[in-house]
Design a protein around this motif. Structure first.
Motif, PDB file in Angstrom:
ATOM      1  N   MET A 210      35.297  42.658 -40.764  1.00  0.00           N
ATOM      2  CA  MET A 210      35.400  43.775 -39.839  1.00  0.00           C
ATOM      3  C   MET A 210      35.275  45.112 -40.558  1.00  0.00           C
ATOM      4  SD  MET A 210      38.354  44.223 -36.942  1.00  0.00           S
ATOM      5  CE  MET A 210      38.345  42.468 -36.614  1.00  0.00           C
ATOM      6  N   ARG A 211      35.829  45.176 -41.758  1.00  0.00           N
ATOM      7  CA  ARG A 211      35.761  46.424 -42.517  1.00  0.00           C
ATOM      8  C   ARG A 211      34.371  46.625 -43.117  1.00  0.00           C
ATOM      9  NH1 ARG A 211      35.854  48.185 -47.597  1.00  0.00           N
ATOM     10  NH2 ARG A 211      35.967  46.054 -48.395  1.00  0.00           N
ATOM     11  N   MET A 212      33.782  45.558 -43.647  1.00  0.00           N
ATOM     12  CA  MET A 212      32.502  45.682 -44.326  1.00  0.00           C
ATOM     13  C   MET A 212      31.337  45.921 -43.369  1.00  0.00           C
ATOM     14  SD  MET A 212      32.432  43.072 -47.559  1.00  0.00           S
ATOM     15  CE  MET A 212      30.830  43.756 -48.007  1.00  0.00           C
ATOM     16  N   ALA A 213      31.469  45.429 -42.144  1.00  0.00           N
ATOM     17  CA  ALA A 213      30.353  45.546 -41.193  1.00  0.00           C
ATOM     18  C   ALA A 213      30.853  46.102 -39.871  1.00  0.00           C
ATOM     19  CB  ALA A 213      29.693  44.187 -41.001  1.00  0.00           C
ATOM     20  N   ALA A 214      31.586  47.212 -39.923  1.00  0.00           N
ATOM     21  CA  ALA A 214      32.180  47.784 -38.713  1.00  0.00           C
ATOM     22  C   ALA A 214      31.123  48.116 -37.668  1.00  0.00           C
ATOM     23  CB  ALA A 214      32.998  49.022 -39.077  1.00  0.00           C
ATOM     24  N   ASP A 215      30.020  48.734 -38.075  1.00  0.00           N
ATOM     25  CA  ASP A 215      28.989  49.121 -37.114  1.00  0.00           C
ATOM     26  C   ASP A 215      28.311  47.899 -36.496  1.00  0.00           C
ATOM     27  OD1 ASP A 215      29.507  51.791 -37.493  1.00  0.00           O
ATOM     28  OD2 ASP A 215      27.958  52.042 -39.027  1.00  0.00           O
ATOM     29  N   GLU A 216      28.019  46.881 -37.343  1.00  0.00           N
ATOM     30  CA  GLU A 216      27.389  45.670 -36.839  1.00  0.00           C
ATOM     31  C   GLU A 216      28.332  44.906 -35.911  1.00  0.00           C
ATOM     32  OE1 GLU A 216      27.517  46.672 -39.909  1.00  0.00           O
ATOM     33  OE2 GLU A 216      25.569  46.464 -40.923  1.00  0.00           O
ATOM     34  N   TYR A 217      29.592  44.905 -36.272  1.00  0.00           N
ATOM     35  CA  TYR A 217      30.612  44.230 -35.468  1.00  0.00           C
ATOM     36  C   TYR A 217      30.694  44.894 -34.090  1.00  0.00           C
ATOM     37  CZ  TYR A 217      34.803  41.169 -35.520  1.00  0.00           C
ATOM     38  OH  TYR A 217      35.709  40.163 -35.314  1.00  0.00           O
ATOM     39  N   ARG A 218      30.789  46.212 -34.093  1.00  0.00           N
ATOM     40  CA  ARG A 218      30.891  46.953 -32.832  1.00  0.00           C
ATOM     41  C   ARG A 218      29.624  46.760 -31.985  1.00  0.00           C
ATOM     42  NH1 ARG A 218      29.896  52.478 -31.691  1.00  0.00           N
ATOM     43  NH2 ARG A 218      29.431  52.774 -33.885  1.00  0.00           N
ATOM     44  N   ALA A 219      28.468  46.752 -32.643  1.00  0.00           N
ATOM     45  CA  ALA A 219      27.210  46.546 -31.917  1.00  0.00           C
ATOM     46  C   ALA A 219      27.159  45.151 -31.288  1.00  0.00           C
ATOM     47  CB  ALA A 219      26.028  46.747 -32.862  1.00  0.00           C
ATOM     48  N   ALA A 220      27.662  44.149 -32.012  1.00  0.00           N
ATOM     49  CA  ALA A 220      27.676  42.783 -31.478  1.00  0.00           C
ATOM     50  C   ALA A 220      28.584  42.690 -30.261  1.00  0.00           C
ATOM     51  CB  ALA A 220      28.128  41.809 -32.558  1.00  0.00           C
ATOM     52  N   LEU A 221      29.727  43.360 -30.307  1.00  0.00           N
ATOM     53  CA  LEU A 221      30.636  43.382 -29.159  1.00  0.00           C
ATOM     54  C   LEU A 221      29.956  44.028 -27.949  1.00  0.00           C
ATOM     55  CD1 LEU A 221      33.894  44.479 -31.021  1.00  0.00           C
ATOM     56  CD2 LEU A 221      33.524  42.264 -29.915  1.00  0.00           C
ATOM     57  N   GLY A 222      29.231  45.102 -28.191  1.00  0.00           N
ATOM     58  CA  GLY A 222      28.539  45.769 -27.106  1.00  0.00           C
ATOM     59  C   GLY A 222      27.413  44.933 -26.536  1.00  0.00           C
ATOM     60  N   GLU A 223      26.650  44.287 -27.413  1.00  0.00           N
ATOM     61  CA  GLU A 223      25.500  43.494 -26.985  1.00  0.00           C
ATOM     62  C   GLU A 223      25.920  42.283 -26.163  1.00  0.00           C
ATOM     63  OE1 GLU A 223      22.319  40.468 -29.114  1.00  0.00           O
ATOM     64  OE2 GLU A 223      23.059  42.189 -30.265  1.00  0.00           O
ATOM     65  N   LEU A 224      26.940  41.561 -26.618  1.00  0.00           N
ATOM     66  CA  LEU A 224      27.328  40.316 -25.958  1.00  0.00           C
ATOM     67  C   LEU A 224      28.186  40.548 -24.723  1.00  0.00           C
ATOM     68  CD1 LEU A 224      27.176  37.227 -26.083  1.00  0.00           C
ATOM     69  CD2 LEU A 224      29.223  37.254 -27.527  1.00  0.00           C
ATOM     70  N   PHE A 225      29.089  41.521 -24.818  1.00  0.00           N
ATOM     71  CA  PHE A 225      30.067  41.716 -23.743  1.00  0.00           C
ATOM     72  C   PHE A 225      29.806  42.958 -22.892  1.00  0.00           C
ATOM     73  CE2 PHE A 225      32.654  39.710 -27.259  1.00  0.00           C
ATOM     74  CZ  PHE A 225      32.585  38.423 -26.733  1.00  0.00           C
ATOM     75  N   GLY A 226      28.801  43.753 -23.264  1.00  0.00           N
ATOM     76  CA  GLY A 226      28.498  44.944 -22.501  1.00  0.00           C
ATOM     77  C   GLY A 226      29.546  46.030 -22.623  1.00  0.00           C
ATOM     78  N   LEU A 227      30.225  46.064 -23.772  1.00  0.00           N
ATOM     79  CA  LEU A 227      31.284  47.043 -23.977  1.00  0.00           C
ATOM     80  C   LEU A 227      30.727  48.338 -24.559  1.00  0.00           C
ATOM     81  CD1 LEU A 227      34.093  44.818 -25.540  1.00  0.00           C
ATOM     82  CD2 LEU A 227      34.041  45.775 -23.240  1.00  0.00           C
ATOM     83  N   GLY A 228      31.167  49.445 -24.016  1.00  0.00           N
ATOM     84  CA  GLY A 228      30.879  50.740 -24.622  1.00  0.00           C
ATOM     85  C   GLY A 228      32.088  51.163 -25.422  1.00  0.00           C
ATOM     86  N   LEU A 229      32.137  50.748 -26.680  1.00  0.00           N
ATOM     87  CA  LEU A 229      33.319  50.967 -27.503  1.00  0.00           C
ATOM     88  C   LEU A 229      33.249  52.279 -28.259  1.00  0.00           C
ATOM     89  CD1 LEU A 229      33.748  47.364 -28.932  1.00  0.00           C
ATOM     90  CD2 LEU A 229      35.097  48.440 -27.136  1.00  0.00           C
ATOM     91  N   ALA A 230      34.411  52.769 -28.625  1.00  0.00           N
ATOM     92  CA  ALA A 230      34.499  53.986 -29.422  1.00  0.00           C
ATOM     93  C   ALA A 230      33.883  53.743 -30.786  1.00  0.00           C
ATOM     94  CB  ALA A 230      35.964  54.406 -29.565  1.00  0.00           C
ATOM     95  N   PRO A 231      33.405  54.805 -31.468  1.00  0.00           N
ATOM     96  CA  PRO A 231      32.868  54.641 -32.819  1.00  0.00           C
ATOM     97  C   PRO A 231      33.880  53.968 -33.731  1.00  0.00           C
ATOM     98  CG  PRO A 231      32.415  56.831 -32.003  1.00  0.00           C
ATOM     99  CD  PRO A 231      33.346  56.197 -31.011  1.00  0.00           C
ATOM    100  N   ALA A 232      33.389  53.072 -34.579  1.00  0.00           N
ATOM    101  CA  ALA A 232      34.282  52.350 -35.481  1.00  0.00           C
ATOM    102  C   ALA A 232      34.891  53.285 -36.502  1.00  0.00           C
ATOM    103  CB  ALA A 232      33.500  51.238 -36.195  1.00  0.00           C
ATOM    104  N   ASP A 233      36.104  52.976 -36.888  1.00  0.00           N
ATOM    105  CA  ASP A 233      36.778  53.741 -37.928  1.00  0.00           C
ATOM    106  C   ASP A 233      36.167  53.351 -39.262  1.00  0.00           C
ATOM    107  OD1 ASP A 233      40.246  53.948 -39.090  1.00  0.00           O
ATOM    108  OD2 ASP A 233      38.463  55.090 -39.602  1.00  0.00           O
ATOM    109  N   THR A 234      35.563  54.284 -39.964  1.00  0.00           N
ATOM    110  CA  THR A 234      34.882  53.972 -41.220  1.00  0.00           C
ATOM    111  C   THR A 234      35.774  54.137 -42.434  1.00  0.00           C
ATOM    112  OG1 THR A 234      34.066  56.252 -41.333  1.00  0.00           O
ATOM    113  CG2 THR A 234      32.644  54.614 -40.293  1.00  0.00           C
TER     114      THR A 234
END
Length: 310
Positions: free
Chosen positions: A278-302
């Motif tokens: 989750m820490r190493m791939a925060a952007d990819e993780y967040r994008a996967a959540l959005g793609e699969l579940f249709g979530l518009g999530l807040a920007p990941a904490d970097t």
């Protein structure tokens, strides 16, 4: 003449301590024990509970609410839980199910990252962990604890399209079981399932560290059979695994992904370990959540949280 592991294999075996080592260590010395003693020791080695707080825990953060969930109406046993609501009132809510060894204090870094993604997070300690009541947990009791927590989450987030189940490592097997039971047990509905750094069955973990012909499935009372259950899960499933996971090989998530029949996505994080995808791939993780579940999530904490790379 007894058969010995090659020295390089033994060194590799002893380095891989957490979940996988515990499974295999339960086999040999327990064969001569009675069934009750075998089950007791196997459970001790499966869950490997560390008492007290994790060394890197710095206290409850602002906004996190400690609460207690009764296991039975009128009963004394309770689960210790954390509820950390997101800043947005309409935020999606997630049940966090942790793995073996550490209680909630050892998981705050990942809970924080999920909240940084935009989730409200409910996290529990199973019976026998942390401040929760009860003694040594078992496969069945952790499943029961997850169902109690899920019903509570439904009261916190009444919209089923914004409720998610998340499990890490051994908690991934608990999460799969909960998702598998949603219809059969008339439990509150969910939008999706997220499983990180988990495995197919406990016996598969033991075989991966030993001789593949050993009938370990006949010796283990704790099955944690995710691969057969996930094939019947009707939710969209996101599977995440680090390619450098030394404890649970990423091929297990690949096998779970192959077995899942509904909408699904596999995110393999290059170079990540058992704990830091989750820490190493925060952007990819967040994008996967959005793609699969249709979530518009807040920007990941970097920000790299202390101990986030564990």
């Amino acid at each position: 003449m007894s058969q010995k592991l090659p020295s390089d294999g033994l060194r590799r075996f002893t380095r891989r301590r957490p979940l996988a080592l515990a499974c295999l260590l339960a086999i040999g010395p327990l064969l001569a024990a009675g069934c009750a003693q075998l089950s007791q020791k196997e459970r001790e080695l499966t869950f490997r509970i560390e008492p007290g707080t994790a060394g890197w825990y710095s206290g409850v953060p602002e906004g996190l609410v400690e609460t207690w969930l009764p296991l039975k109406e009128g009963g004394e046993e309770r689960l210790h839980a954390w509820w950390w609501p997101a800043e947005r009132a309409d935020a999606p809510a997630l049940l966090y199910l942790h793995g073996a060894r550490w209680n909630l204090t050892g998981h705050l870094f990942r809970i924080r990252q999920l909240r940084d993604f935009g989730f409200s997070v409910l996290a529990i300690d199973y019976r026998g962990f942390g401040k929760s009541g009860g003694q040594l947990p078992s496969e069945e009791t952790v499943y029961e604890d997850a169902r109690v927590a899920w019903r509570h989450l439904a009261s916190l987030q009444p919209d089923p399209s914004r409720r998610f189940i998340y499990g890490h490592s051994l908690g991934g097997a608990v999460a799969v079981d909960l998702a598998h039971r949603l219809r059969a047990d008339t439990l509150p509905a969910a939008r999706g399932l997220i499983v990180e750094s988990s495995f197919t069955t406990l016996a598969d973990i033991a075989r991966s560290l030993s001789y593949r012909w050993l009938p370990v499935q006949l010796l283990l009372s704790q099955k944690f059979d995710s691969v057969s259950k996930i094939a019947e899960v009707e939710l969209p499933v996101l599977l995440v695994h680090g390619t450098d996971d030394r404890y649970v090989a990423p091929r297990f998530s690949e096998e779970l992904h192959a077995a899942a029949r509904g909408p699904k996505k596999l995110l393999l994080v290059d170079g990540a370990s058992h704990n830091n995808s989750m820490r190493m791939a925060a952007d990819e993780y967040r994008a996967a959540l959005g793609e699969l579940f249709g979530l518009g999530l807040a920007p990941a904490d970097t920000l790299a949280h202390e101990h986030g790379a564990r």
